[in-house]
Scaffold this active site. Structure first.
Site, short mmCIF file in Angstrom:
data_model
loop_
_atom_site.label_atom_id
_atom_site.label_comp_id
_atom_site.label_asym_id
_atom_site.label_seq_id
_atom_site.Cartn_x
_atom_site.Cartn_y
_atom_site.Cartn_z
N ALA A 124 0.82 -1.22 0.00
CA ALA A 124 0.00 0.00 0.00
C ALA A 124 0.85 1.27 0.00
CB ALA A 124 -0.95 0.01 1.20
N ARG A 125 2.09 1.13 -0.49
CA ARG A 125 2.99 2.28 -0.65
C ARG A 125 3.36 3.00 0.64
NH1 ARG A 125 3.50 2.76 -6.02
NH2 ARG A 125 1.77 1.96 -7.27
N LEU A 126 3.19 2.32 1.77
CA LEU A 126 3.56 2.96 3.05
C LEU A 126 5.03 2.66 3.34
CD1 LEU A 126 0.35 2.08 5.08
CD2 LEU A 126 0.99 4.28 4.09
#
Ligand SMILES: Cc1cc2nc3c(=O)[nH]c(=O)nc-3n(C[C@H](O)[C@H](O)[C@H](O)COP(=O)(O)O)c2cc1C
Length: 201
Positions: free
Chosen positions: A179-181
């Site tokens: 989730a691109r975190l």
């Protein structure tokens, strides 16, 4: 954590990740992009293999008459960028290292050169790295010439071949997350003190 221990932490983290990548089957875990700066300010990048890492820095070996050597002489600073795609469940880990460049000692270069396969040792003599090669045959002829020259004995290290060590003042770990975190931890040396902070990805 005090400043000196932060640097130790960064080096220990780097070594642990390199070990993890090796165990995870990364095809070339020591491969790293080396970026240097030409005399005119333009940047050049190419891959090299990391051959040693410890508190003194990150060592690689090459031809001291190559284009990169010329660039390092003009600007003794460089950057490395590692990518271990197999880590973090395939999301990958990137490590960026920047700093000043110095020569490895002749003793270190001799020891590493002596550990190389004979073919690679002959290659170091035969390859005028980064110079124009008129034909493949010209290279094969030089290989044959040096094989003959050193036949029946050890191959000494060529005077134009040896190591450089990047002495870091910046080490940054980028950890891929779903989730691109993504997470970024940056260690930096400023005014003689190491600090650590997180960055937005
Ligand atoms: C995976 C990989 C690893 C390499 N490792 C080295 C190395 O350790 N030393 C080296 O001199 N060249 C290495 N090379 C070749 C360099 O990328 C480059 O072509 C060469 O050093 C000449 O660069 P220059 O003309 O900028 O000096 C490697 C290439 C690849 C693809």
């Amino acid at each position: 954590m005090d400043a000196e221990n932060l640097y130790q932490e960064a080096i220990t983290t780097f070594r642990a990740l390199l070990d993890d990548a090796t165990r995870a089957g990364d095809p070339e875990p020591t491969a790293t992009t080396l970026s240097t700066v030409r005399a005119n300010g333009r940047v050049a990048s190419r891959m090299v293999l990391l051959k040693a890492v410890d508190e003194r820095g990150f060592a690689f070996y090459t031809n001291y008459q190559s284009a990169k050597a010329e660039q390092i002489a003009a600007h003794p600073q460089a950057a490395l960028c590692f990518l271990w795609k197999t880590l973090r469940g395939g999301s990958g880990v990137q490590v960026r290292v920047e700093g000043n460049i110095e020569l490895t000692t002749a003793t270190e270069s001799d020891a590493y050169f002596a550990s190389r396969a004979r073919d690679s040792q002959i290659g170091a003599w035969a390859s005028a790295q980064s110079q124009t090669l008129p034909s493949r045959e010209a290279f094969y002829e030089r290989i044959a010439e040096f094989e003959k020259k050193f036949e029946g004995g050890p191959v000494p290290r060529p005077p134009h071949w040896g190591g450089y060590r990047l002495v870091p003042d910046l080490i940054e770990f980028w950890y891929g997350q779903r989730a691109r975190l993504h997470e970024r931890d940056r260690y930096e040396l400023r005014d003689g003190r190491w600090s650590k902070r997180m960055l937005y990805p």
